[in-house]
Design a protein around this motif. Sequence first.
Motif, PDB file in Angstrom:
ATOM      1  N   ARG A  68       0.951  -1.478   0.549  1.00 15.75           N
ATOM      2  CA  ARG A  68      -0.083  -0.257  -0.005  1.00 15.75           C
ATOM      3  C   ARG A  68       0.775   1.593   0.075  1.00 15.75           C
ATOM      4  O   ARG A  68       0.733   1.960  -0.567  1.00 15.75           O
ATOM      5  N   LYS A  69       2.168   1.222   0.939  1.00 20.10           N
ATOM      6  CA  LYS A  69       2.888   2.711   1.154  1.00 20.10           C
ATOM      7  C   LYS A  69       3.504   2.922  -0.914  1.00 20.10           C
ATOM      8  O   LYS A  69       3.930   3.784  -0.732  1.00 20.10           O
ATOM      9  N   LYS A  70       3.601   1.513  -1.455  1.00 20.70           N
ATOM     10  CA  LYS A  70       4.408   1.939  -2.982  1.00 20.70           C
ATOM     11  C   LYS A  70       3.394   2.265  -3.606  1.00 20.70           C
ATOM     12  O   LYS A  70       4.442   2.907  -4.272  1.00 20.70           O
ATOM     13  N   SER A  71       1.964   1.705  -3.488  1.00 18.60           N
ATOM     14  CA  SER A  71       1.286   2.115  -4.521  1.00 18.60           C
ATOM     15  C   SER A  71       0.670   3.662  -4.564  1.00 18.60           C
ATOM     16  O   SER A  71       0.417   4.853  -5.219  1.00 18.60           O
ATOM     17  N   LEU A  72       0.879   4.266  -3.058  1.00 17.54           N
ATOM     18  CA  LEU A  72       0.614   5.771  -2.783  1.00 17.54           C
ATOM     19  C   LEU A  72       1.960   6.294  -3.274  1.00 17.54           C
ATOM     20  O   LEU A  72       1.651   7.297  -3.702  1.00 17.54           O
ATOM     21  N   GLU A  73       2.860   6.317  -3.082  1.00 16.64           N
ATOM     22  CA  GLU A  73       4.120   6.654  -3.828  1.00 16.64           C
ATOM     23  C   GLU A  73       4.335   6.687  -4.922  1.00 16.64           C
ATOM     24  O   GLU A  73       3.917   7.736  -5.392  1.00 16.64           O
ATOM     25  N   ARG A  74       3.722   5.922  -5.657  1.00 17.02           N
ATOM     26  CA  ARG A  74       3.312   5.935  -7.137  1.00 17.02           C
ATOM     27  C   ARG A  74       2.227   6.522  -7.621  1.00 17.02           C
ATOM     28  O   ARG A  74       2.657   7.223  -8.360  1.00 17.02           O
ATOM     29  N   LYS A  75       1.327   6.838  -6.917  1.00 16.40           N
ATOM     30  CA  LYS A  75       0.404   7.596  -7.175  1.00 16.40           C
ATOM     31  C   LYS A  75       0.499   9.318  -7.126  1.00 16.40           C
ATOM     32  O   LYS A  75       0.313  10.091  -7.871  1.00 16.40           O
ATOM     33  N   LYS A  76       1.075   9.530  -6.209  1.00 13.90           N
ATOM     34  CA  LYS A  76       1.600  11.049  -6.110  1.00 13.90           C
ATOM     35  C   LYS A  76       2.982  11.129  -7.232  1.00 13.90           C
ATOM     36  O   LYS A  76       2.505  12.397  -7.196  1.00 13.90           O
ATOM     37  N   GLU A  77       3.426  10.281  -6.711  1.00 19.09           N
ATOM     38  CA  GLU A  77       4.380  10.514  -8.487  1.00 19.09           C
ATOM     39  C   GLU A  77       3.517  10.695  -9.404  1.00 19.09           C
ATOM     40  O   GLU A  77       4.123  11.721 -10.456  1.00 19.09           O
ATOM     41  N   LYS A  78       3.030  10.023  -9.686  1.00 18.06           N
ATOM     42  CA  LYS A  78       2.295  10.445 -10.836  1.00 18.06           C
ATOM     43  C   LYS A  78       1.503  11.055 -11.143  1.00 18.06           C
ATOM     44  O   LYS A  78       1.116  12.974 -12.169  1.00 18.06           O
TER      45      LYS A  78
END
Length: 250
Positions: free
Chosen positions: A222-232
Motif C-alpha cells: 500500500r505504501k509503494k502504491s501511494l508513492e507511485r500515485k503521488k509521483e504520477k
Amino acid sequence: MAAVRLGVLCRKVSAALKTSRSLISPQAPASTGFSLNLLLKNTPNITSLHQCRLFHTTLSRKGLEEFFDDPKNWGEEKVKSGASWTCQQLRNKSNEDLHKLWYVLLKERNMLLTLEQEAKRQILPMPSPERLEKVVESMDALDKVVQEREDALRLLQTGQEKARPGAWRRDIFGRVIWHKFKQWPIPWYLNKRYNRKRFFAMPYVERFDRLKREKQARIQTRKKSLERKKEKLLQEKFPHLSEAQKSSVI
C-alpha cells in the motif's frame, strides 16, 4: 658527616628550584619563596610560556557567550551555512579528527538549541533553523561511522557480530529475536530463572505468525502504491519538470 650530606642536598634542591624558576618566568625577580605562575593575569606579555613544553593548559577565552550565536548574525533572518557531513566524507577522517569534530558539532548544537529556546521565548522565528537539522544529521553520520569501525574491529578480533555475545532465537510468539548471553553464578540446568524462558513457539502460533507477515506485506504494498500515485500526480501537475528529468537521465 650527616650535616655535610644535608648541606649538599639543600644546595642541590635550591639549584633545581632556581633552574625551574628561570625556565618558567626568566624575567621575574628572584624571591625567597617558590611560585609556579603559568598564567600571570596582570602581566600583558606571556611570551615566555613557549619555553614550558611539558606544561599544557587550556585557556578559557570565553564564558557563556559561546552558548550564543556570533553577534554579526544577530537580527539576521537568514544565516549562511554549509552542508551536513556525510558518511562518505567522515570515513576518510582519522579517529582523532572524528573525536575533535564531535565536540565541535556538540558545541554548535548547544548554541543552536540556546538560540531556538531564546527565539521561542521572544515569540520570534529562529534564523535559519535548518542549521540544527544539519548538525543533527552530521552527528548521526559520525556516530554511524564510529559504530562501523567498532564493529569491524570486533569482527576482526573476536568474530562476533554484536558487542555483547548472543544468538538468534525464536520466542514463544514466533518472533526471531537476538538473545543476549549473560553470566550466571550457577549452571544453566540448576538455574530456575533461566529454565523458565521458552525459546520455541507452539504449533498453533504459526498461523498467527503467517497472518502477521501478510499484514506487513500489505502495508508495504500500500505504501509503494501511494508513492507511485503521488509521483504520477506530480508529473501531471508539473509536466515540464518530468520532461527535464527524463532528458537529464538520458
